[in-house]
Scaffold this motif. Structure first.
Motif, PDB file in Angstrom:
ATOM      1  N   THR A 293      32.542  40.122  44.950  1.00  0.00           N
ATOM      2  CA  THR A 293      33.870  40.535  44.111  1.00  0.00           C
ATOM      3  C   THR A 293      34.003  39.730  42.780  1.00  0.00           C
ATOM      4  O   THR A 293      33.357  38.769  42.573  1.00  0.00           O
ATOM      5  CB  THR A 293      35.085  40.529  45.372  1.00  0.00           C
ATOM      6  OG1 THR A 293      35.254  38.951  45.337  1.00  0.00           O
ATOM      7  CG2 THR A 293      34.759  40.996  46.395  1.00  0.00           C
ATOM      8  N   ALA A 294      34.981  40.399  42.246  1.00  0.00           N
ATOM      9  CA  ALA A 294      35.369  39.746  40.925  1.00  0.00           C
ATOM     10  C   ALA A 294      36.797  39.776  40.518  1.00  0.00           C
ATOM     11  O   ALA A 294      37.236  41.001  41.005  1.00  0.00           O
ATOM     12  CB  ALA A 294      34.369  40.175  39.684  1.00  0.00           C
ATOM     13  N   GLN A 295      37.393  38.722  39.978  1.00  0.00           N
ATOM     14  CA  GLN A 295      38.875  39.098  39.556  1.00  0.00           C
ATOM     15  C   GLN A 295      38.619  39.545  38.087  1.00  0.00           C
ATOM     16  O   GLN A 295      38.034  38.880  37.347  1.00  0.00           O
ATOM     17  CB  GLN A 295      39.256  37.777  39.720  1.00  0.00           C
ATOM     18  CG  GLN A 295      40.871  38.029  39.360  1.00  0.00           C
ATOM     19  CD  GLN A 295      41.733  38.480  40.784  1.00  0.00           C
ATOM     20  OE1 GLN A 295      41.190  38.576  41.716  1.00  0.00           O
ATOM     21  NE2 GLN A 295      42.838  39.017  40.261  1.00  0.00           N
ATOM     22  N   MET A 296      39.397  40.413  37.868  1.00  0.00           N
ATOM     23  CA  MET A 296      39.309  41.100  36.269  1.00  0.00           C
ATOM     24  C   MET A 296      40.725  41.346  35.792  1.00  0.00           C
ATOM     25  O   MET A 296      41.483  41.396  36.407  1.00  0.00           O
ATOM     26  CB  MET A 296      38.666  42.497  36.583  1.00  0.00           C
ATOM     27  CG  MET A 296      38.360  43.178  35.226  1.00  0.00           C
ATOM     28  SD  MET A 296      37.416  44.649  35.548  1.00  0.00           S
ATOM     29  CE  MET A 296      38.390  45.784  36.491  1.00  0.00           C
ATOM     30  N   VAL A 297      40.911  40.755  34.494  1.00  0.00           N
ATOM     31  CA  VAL A 297      42.119  41.040  33.752  1.00  0.00           C
ATOM     32  C   VAL A 297      41.931  42.200  32.852  1.00  0.00           C
ATOM     33  O   VAL A 297      41.060  42.161  31.970  1.00  0.00           O
ATOM     34  CB  VAL A 297      42.624  39.759  33.108  1.00  0.00           C
ATOM     35  CG1 VAL A 297      43.925  39.980  32.311  1.00  0.00           C
ATOM     36  CG2 VAL A 297      42.650  38.667  33.938  1.00  0.00           C
ATOM     37  N   VAL A 298      42.851  43.459  33.135  1.00  0.00           N
ATOM     38  CA  VAL A 298      42.603  44.589  32.215  1.00  0.00           C
ATOM     39  C   VAL A 298      43.834  44.745  31.152  1.00  0.00           C
ATOM     40  O   VAL A 298      44.968  44.528  31.945  1.00  0.00           O
ATOM     41  CB  VAL A 298      42.275  45.707  32.962  1.00  0.00           C
ATOM     42  CG1 VAL A 298      41.964  47.056  32.266  1.00  0.00           C
ATOM     43  CG2 VAL A 298      41.225  45.646  34.050  1.00  0.00           C
ATOM     44  N   ILE A 299      43.734  44.983  30.156  1.00  0.00           N
ATOM     45  CA  ILE A 299      44.805  45.530  29.293  1.00  0.00           C
ATOM     46  C   ILE A 299      44.845  46.797  29.384  1.00  0.00           C
ATOM     47  O   ILE A 299      44.096  47.708  29.074  1.00  0.00           O
ATOM     48  CB  ILE A 299      44.817  44.968  27.803  1.00  0.00           C
ATOM     49  CG1 ILE A 299      44.492  43.436  27.779  1.00  0.00           C
ATOM     50  CG2 ILE A 299      45.765  45.280  27.054  1.00  0.00           C
ATOM     51  CD1 ILE A 299      44.199  42.893  26.545  1.00  0.00           C
ATOM     52  N   GLU A 300      46.114  47.597  29.687  1.00  0.00           N
ATOM     53  CA  GLU A 300      46.418  49.020  29.986  1.00  0.00           C
ATOM     54  C   GLU A 300      47.901  49.057  29.077  1.00  0.00           C
ATOM     55  O   GLU A 300      48.757  48.493  29.545  1.00  0.00           O
ATOM     56  CB  GLU A 300      46.520  49.294  31.377  1.00  0.00           C
ATOM     57  CG  GLU A 300      45.176  49.280  31.901  1.00  0.00           C
ATOM     58  CD  GLU A 300      45.137  49.520  33.498  1.00  0.00           C
ATOM     59  OE1 GLU A 300      46.319  50.423  33.739  1.00  0.00           O
ATOM     60  OE2 GLU A 300      44.550  49.003  34.301  1.00  0.00           O
TER      61      GLU A 300
END
Length: 88
Positions: free
Chosen positions: A61-68
């Motif tokens: 798995t991975a931790q992802m930071v997304v700008i929405e």
């Protein structure tokens, strides 16, 4: 009548695309190929840009930071799943 090549083409299309609700078919990448700066597409056509992605210790798995919509959201993703991307 469909030929073998028609089936091969359909399988290739489904391997490289994902169907989104309210949008239709979109190009896709596996989670392990995503990188910062990729633009993701979600159901109903909304989009977000990956700010950072950090794999877990196991690599599954991975931790992802997304700008929405101007806000940052943190998501945990599977490295094996496909995610819709906006092709540039």
């Amino acid at each position: 009548m469909k030929t073998v090549q028609d089936y091969i083409n359909a399988l290739e299309f489904e391997r490289t695309h994902i169907h989104l609700i309210g949008y239709g078919w979109a190009p896709a990448k596996p989670g392990n190929e995503l990188k910062a700066g990729d633009k993701l597409r979600y159901n109903y056509g909304s989009t977000g840009v990956i700010k950072s992605i950090t794999p877990s210790k196991s690599g599954k798995t991975a931790q992802m930071v997304v700008i929405e919509n101007g806000e940052e959201y943190s998501r945990r993703i599977s490295m094996a799943a496909k995610y819709a991307v906006v092709r540039q």
